[in-house]
Design an enzyme around this catalytic site. Sequence first.
Site, PDB file in Angstrom:
ATOM      1  N   SER A 141       0.825  -1.211   0.000  1.00  0.00           N
ATOM      2  CA  SER A 141       0.000   0.000   0.000  1.00  0.00           C
ATOM      3  C   SER A 141       0.861   1.264   0.000  1.00  0.00           C
ATOM      4  O   SER A 141       2.041   1.236   0.355  1.00  0.00           O
ATOM      5  CB  SER A 141      -0.903   0.028   1.233  1.00  0.00           C
ATOM      6  OG  SER A 141      -1.568  -1.197   1.375  1.00  0.00           O
TER       7      SER A 141
HETATM    8  N1  SAH Z   1      -1.028  -4.830   3.973  1.00  0.00           N
HETATM    9  C1  SAH Z   1      -0.199  -5.157   2.823  1.00  0.00           C
HETATM   10  C2  SAH Z   1      -0.849  -4.848   1.497  1.00  0.00           C
HETATM   11  C3  SAH Z   1      -2.030  -5.678   1.251  1.00  0.00           C
HETATM   12  S1  SAH Z   1      -2.409  -6.044  -0.425  1.00  0.00           S
HETATM   13  C4  SAH Z   1       1.162  -4.533   2.931  1.00  0.00           C
HETATM   14  O1  SAH Z   1       1.428  -3.835   3.923  1.00  0.00           O
HETATM   15  O2  SAH Z   1       1.978  -4.773   2.043  1.00  0.00           O
HETATM   16  C5  SAH Z   1      -3.820  -7.038  -0.080  1.00  0.00           C
HETATM   17  C6  SAH Z   1      -3.488  -8.427   0.393  1.00  0.00           C
HETATM   18  O3  SAH Z   1      -4.724  -9.039   0.771  1.00  0.00           O
HETATM   19  C7  SAH Z   1      -2.912  -9.307  -0.703  1.00  0.00           C
HETATM   20  O4  SAH Z   1      -1.665  -9.796  -0.297  1.00  0.00           O
HETATM   21  C8  SAH Z   1      -3.943 -10.438  -0.868  1.00  0.00           C
HETATM   22  O5  SAH Z   1      -3.347 -11.704  -1.096  1.00  0.00           O
HETATM   23  C9  SAH Z   1      -4.637 -10.402   0.475  1.00  0.00           C
HETATM   24  N2  SAH Z   1      -5.979 -10.974   0.504  1.00  0.00           N
HETATM   25  C10 SAH Z   1      -7.017 -10.801  -0.362  1.00  0.00           C
HETATM   26  N3  SAH Z   1      -8.084 -11.515   0.032  1.00  0.00           N
HETATM   27  C11 SAH Z   1      -7.732 -12.148   1.188  1.00  0.00           C
HETATM   28  C12 SAH Z   1      -8.394 -13.025   2.093  1.00  0.00           C
HETATM   29  N4  SAH Z   1      -9.649 -13.403   1.910  1.00  0.00           N
HETATM   30  N5  SAH Z   1      -7.711 -13.475   3.161  1.00  0.00           N
HETATM   31  C13 SAH Z   1      -6.436 -13.118   3.378  1.00  0.00           C
HETATM   32  N6  SAH Z   1      -5.750 -12.282   2.575  1.00  0.00           N
HETATM   33  C14 SAH Z   1      -6.390 -11.805   1.492  1.00  0.00           C
END
Ligand code: SAH
Length: 215
Positions: free
Chosen positions: A62
């Site tokens: 992000s």
């Molecule tokens: N917080 C992260 C960025 C998140 S990107 C950072 O600091 O880098 C969003 C993430 O959510 C992705 O890695 C994706 O794999 C995850 N994601 C999406 N749906 C999900 C679910 N149902 N359970 C767990 N993770 C999920």
Amino acid sequence: MTAPSAETKMQFLFALRSRGVTDPLVLDAMEQIDRGHFVRGLFAERAYEDTPLPIACGQTISQPSVVGLMTQALQISPRDTVMEVGTGSGYQAAILSKLARRVYTIDRHARLVREARQVFEQLHLPNVTSMVGDGSHGLPEQAPFDRIIVTAAAEDPPGPLLAQLKTGGIMVVPVGQSDAVQTLIRVQKTETGLQYDELRPVRFVPLLEGIGKDT
Ligand code: SAH
């Protein structure tokens, strides 16, 4: 990875402040956690720009100011247990680890969890526990949580997560139907029910069901 220059660091923190990240505790945590550890390959040299960047498995780390604003909205105190859904690179979880007693973070991609875990170890963040799974069900065994942060966009705040939030707890989650833009929502659980505030427009990858295929 080379450490950023003092000037690069100063510009990074200036960008955060100018976009509304003003909580000194959050700024301090973001100063301690070097984003360069969480961005690999081609994009590493852009780690200190206030922009989201691609990571493995087609996901993104992000934008730092959004990380800061979401963290600030959680109003974490040092005794809190926090759950993050969407570990991604691990950057957000690392910042949470500097503010909370304990952080649980979950991602549906095993590869991302493996890589993030290596960085947590390298940075000596023993209060972060990371796991692979579908975070939309939360972590019933570790619940309830003082704070919950969802870093992928849901159509509605997932019911199981609301159920795993303590009374007096706060959850932040991007909510929206569209892939292009969602609204960051803060949910506060009080004795009398749930109170919702809309914070700002954001853009996140979607919260998907099940376990991901690593790419
Ligand atoms: N917080 C992260 C960025 C998140 S990107 C950072 O600091 O880098 C969003 C993430 O959510 C992705 O890695 C994706 O794999 C995850 N994601 C999406 N749906 C999900 C679910 N149902 N359970 C767990 N993770 C999920």
